[in-house]
Design an enzyme around this catalytic site. Sequence first.
Site, PDB file in Angstrom:
ATOM      1  N   TYR A 161      23.712 -51.774 -36.953  1.00 42.18           N
ATOM      2  CA  TYR A 161      23.574 -53.101 -37.568  1.00 42.18           C
ATOM      3  C   TYR A 161      24.554 -53.275 -38.736  1.00 42.18           C
ATOM      4  O   TYR A 161      25.305 -54.245 -38.787  1.00 42.18           O
ATOM      5  CB  TYR A 161      22.123 -53.280 -38.035  1.00 42.18           C
ATOM      6  CG  TYR A 161      21.873 -54.447 -38.958  1.00 42.18           C
ATOM      7  CD1 TYR A 161      21.908 -55.766 -38.475  1.00 42.18           C
ATOM      8  CD2 TYR A 161      21.576 -54.251 -40.304  1.00 42.18           C
ATOM      9  CE1 TYR A 161      21.661 -56.839 -39.335  1.00 42.18           C
ATOM     10  CE2 TYR A 161      21.323 -55.312 -41.158  1.00 42.18           C
ATOM     11  CZ  TYR A 161      21.378 -56.607 -40.672  1.00 42.18           C
ATOM     12  OH  TYR A 161      21.137 -57.673 -41.512  1.00 42.18           O
ATOM     13  N   LYS A 165      27.973 -55.783 -39.292  1.00 48.11           N
ATOM     14  CA  LYS A 165      28.162 -56.734 -40.394  1.00 48.11           C
ATOM     15  C   LYS A 165      29.435 -56.410 -41.188  1.00 48.11           C
ATOM     16  O   LYS A 165      30.080 -57.319 -41.723  1.00 48.11           O
ATOM     17  CB  LYS A 165      26.931 -56.710 -41.315  1.00 48.11           C
ATOM     18  CG  LYS A 165      25.659 -57.189 -40.642  1.00 48.11           C
ATOM     19  CD  LYS A 165      25.761 -58.653 -40.249  1.00 48.11           C
ATOM     20  CE  LYS A 165      24.402 -59.238 -39.900  1.00 48.11           C
ATOM     21  NZ  LYS A 165      24.460 -60.696 -39.725  1.00 48.11           N
TER      22      LYS A 165
HETATM   23  N1  NAP Z   1      16.174 -60.950 -44.490  1.00 48.86           N
HETATM   24  C1  NAP Z   1      16.940 -60.104 -45.124  1.00 48.86           C
HETATM   25  O1  NAP Z   1      16.491 -59.389 -46.011  1.00 48.86           O
HETATM   26  C2  NAP Z   1      18.418 -60.021 -44.779  1.00 48.86           C
HETATM   27  C3  NAP Z   1      19.185 -59.126 -45.525  1.00 48.86           C
HETATM   28  C4  NAP Z   1      20.530 -59.031 -45.262  1.00 48.86           C
HETATM   29  C5  NAP Z   1      21.103 -59.830 -44.279  1.00 48.86           C
HETATM   30  N2  NAP Z   1      20.324 -60.681 -43.560  1.00 48.86           N
HETATM   31  C6  NAP Z   1      21.016 -61.500 -42.557  1.00 48.86           C
HETATM   32  O2  NAP Z   1      20.590 -62.843 -42.691  1.00 48.86           O
HETATM   33  C7  NAP Z   1      20.639 -63.481 -41.417  1.00 48.86           C
HETATM   34  C8  NAP Z   1      19.304 -64.127 -41.129  1.00 48.86           C
HETATM   35  O3  NAP Z   1      18.332 -63.106 -41.114  1.00 48.86           O
HETATM   36  P1  NAP Z   1      16.786 -63.378 -41.289  1.00 48.86           P
HETATM   37  O4  NAP Z   1      16.271 -62.265 -42.110  1.00 48.86           O
HETATM   38  O5  NAP Z   1      16.528 -64.781 -41.685  1.00 48.86           O
HETATM   39  O6  NAP Z   1      16.322 -63.125 -39.777  1.00 48.86           O
HETATM   40  P2  NAP Z   1      15.096 -63.670 -38.923  1.00 48.86           P
HETATM   41  O7  NAP Z   1      14.008 -64.146 -39.796  1.00 48.86           O
HETATM   42  O8  NAP Z   1      14.821 -62.575 -37.956  1.00 48.86           O
HETATM   43  O9  NAP Z   1      15.718 -64.906 -38.162  1.00 48.86           O
HETATM   44  C9  NAP Z   1      16.742 -64.666 -37.230  1.00 48.86           C
HETATM   45  C10 NAP Z   1      17.196 -65.953 -36.622  1.00 48.86           C
HETATM   46  O10 NAP Z   1      18.190 -65.652 -35.639  1.00 48.86           O
HETATM   47  C11 NAP Z   1      17.771 -66.146 -34.380  1.00 48.86           C
HETATM   48  N3  NAP Z   1      18.193 -65.216 -33.338  1.00 48.86           N
HETATM   49  C12 NAP Z   1      17.839 -63.922 -33.181  1.00 48.86           C
HETATM   50  N4  NAP Z   1      18.449 -63.402 -32.116  1.00 48.86           N
HETATM   51  C13 NAP Z   1      19.210 -64.381 -31.583  1.00 48.86           C
HETATM   52  C14 NAP Z   1      20.080 -64.457 -30.471  1.00 48.86           C
HETATM   53  N5  NAP Z   1      20.285 -63.427 -29.654  1.00 48.86           N
HETATM   54  N6  NAP Z   1      20.700 -65.636 -30.221  1.00 48.86           N
HETATM   55  C15 NAP Z   1      20.488 -66.704 -31.014  1.00 48.86           C
HETATM   56  N7  NAP Z   1      19.680 -66.696 -32.079  1.00 48.86           N
HETATM   57  C16 NAP Z   1      19.048 -65.539 -32.356  1.00 48.86           C
HETATM   58  C17 NAP Z   1      16.266 -66.302 -34.465  1.00 48.86           C
HETATM   59  O11 NAP Z   1      15.858 -67.364 -33.629  1.00 48.86           O
HETATM   60  P3  NAP Z   1      14.802 -67.225 -32.428  1.00 48.86           P
HETATM   61  O12 NAP Z   1      13.835 -66.145 -32.812  1.00 48.86           O
HETATM   62  O13 NAP Z   1      14.219 -68.594 -32.369  1.00 48.86           O
HETATM   63  O14 NAP Z   1      15.627 -66.875 -31.252  1.00 48.86           O
HETATM   64  C18 NAP Z   1      16.085 -66.704 -35.929  1.00 48.86           C
HETATM   65  O15 NAP Z   1      16.289 -68.077 -36.090  1.00 48.86           O
HETATM   66  C19 NAP Z   1      21.035 -62.413 -40.413  1.00 48.86           C
HETATM   67  O16 NAP Z   1      22.431 -62.491 -40.199  1.00 48.86           O
HETATM   68  C20 NAP Z   1      20.696 -61.124 -41.120  1.00 48.86           C
HETATM   69  O17 NAP Z   1      21.470 -60.049 -40.669  1.00 48.86           O
HETATM   70  C21 NAP Z   1      18.987 -60.786 -43.778  1.00 48.86           C
END
Ligand code: NAP
Length: 254
Positions: A161, A165
């Site tokens: 992962y 990134k």
């Molecule tokens: N949360 C954190 O602490 C954190 C930290 C660092 C970076 N990030 C980054 O922030 C971004 C958002 O993360 P999040 O934490 O908000 O994640 P999340 O709550 O798991 O949401 C992920 C989103 O991506 C969509 N998704 C997942 N797989 C997909 C696929 N194969 N095709 C299209 N859509 C897909 C999901 O939609 P559906 O489920 O409706 O398909 C959902 O809308 C990501 O890039 C993640 O790496 C998050």
Amino acid sequence: MSSLFDLAGKVALVTGGTKGIGRSIAKGYAMAGAEVVITGRRQDGCDGAAAELNDELDGQTVRGIGCHMGEWDQIDALVERVYGELGRVDVLVNNAAINPAPVTVAECTEAYFDKVYAVNVKGPIRLAGLVAPRMGESGGGSIINVTTMGAYSGGPRVSIYTSSKAALHNLTRAMAAEWAELNVKVNAIAPGPFMSEMMKGSMRFDPEFPARSGQATMMKRVADCDEIIGLALYLASDASSYVTGHDFKIAGGM
Ligand SMILES: NC(=O)c1ccc[n+]([C@@H]2O[C@H](COP(=O)([O-])OP(=O)(O)OC[C@H]3O[C@@H](n4cnc5c(N)ncnc54)[C@H](OP(=O)(O)O)[C@@H]3O)[C@@H](O)[C@H]2O)c1
């Protein structure tokens, strides 16, 4: 001042806008006046999330289109549909990503690697590659790649992962250099811990993960997803007109 951050008349496409950080970005852009398209894997999930956002927003329009970010034919269809229905994209946020069950480098299978890189790297390349030239034809735009603080450091059991990134950080520089002449700026946002579905999912493998991540920040807490909005709006809007090829940490001093 407010015109610097105004998105009225703009169209924003936010992948993974059904949940978490992407949902908050979509809400923030709609509040700033943009027409917003959110995507997720399934059409019914997108319809539900768009309906919820439209209720919350009272007047702005958010529409949802199902598109699996690992499938290039679905990405091509998404772009055709958005340009067919809305005629333009001014802001693209490559936010959708996956971080499946932790594995070590030695445990990583070809299928695991391909799945993560298909969604986190190949999808954003295809989507940005289709949209940027068309942004250029309509005067320019802003592309934002959402990465992670882990992209700087790596770490045990999450390296597939975090390396995906890190690739997106590198691609951000390349995209910015290639598309500056089109007046398309490209930047990355690297979040620290945010309380999203992904963060909650991590507790299945490590119940202490959110608390430990919060403690690793200077602010000693996990962020609420809406705390992403200010930076995402800055990078989408004219307020960041001389900003491209850069990455921005939003991590409470982590
Ligand atoms: N949360 C954190 O602490 C954190 C930290 C660092 C970076 N990030 C980054 O922030 C971004 C958002 O993360 P999040 O934490 O908000 O994640 P999340 O709550 O798991 O949401 C992920 C989103 O991506 C969509 N998704 C997942 N797989 C997909 C696929 N194969 N095709 C299209 N859509 C897909 C999901 O939609 P559906 O489920 O409706 O398909 C959902 O809308 C990501 O890039 C993640 O790496 C998050």
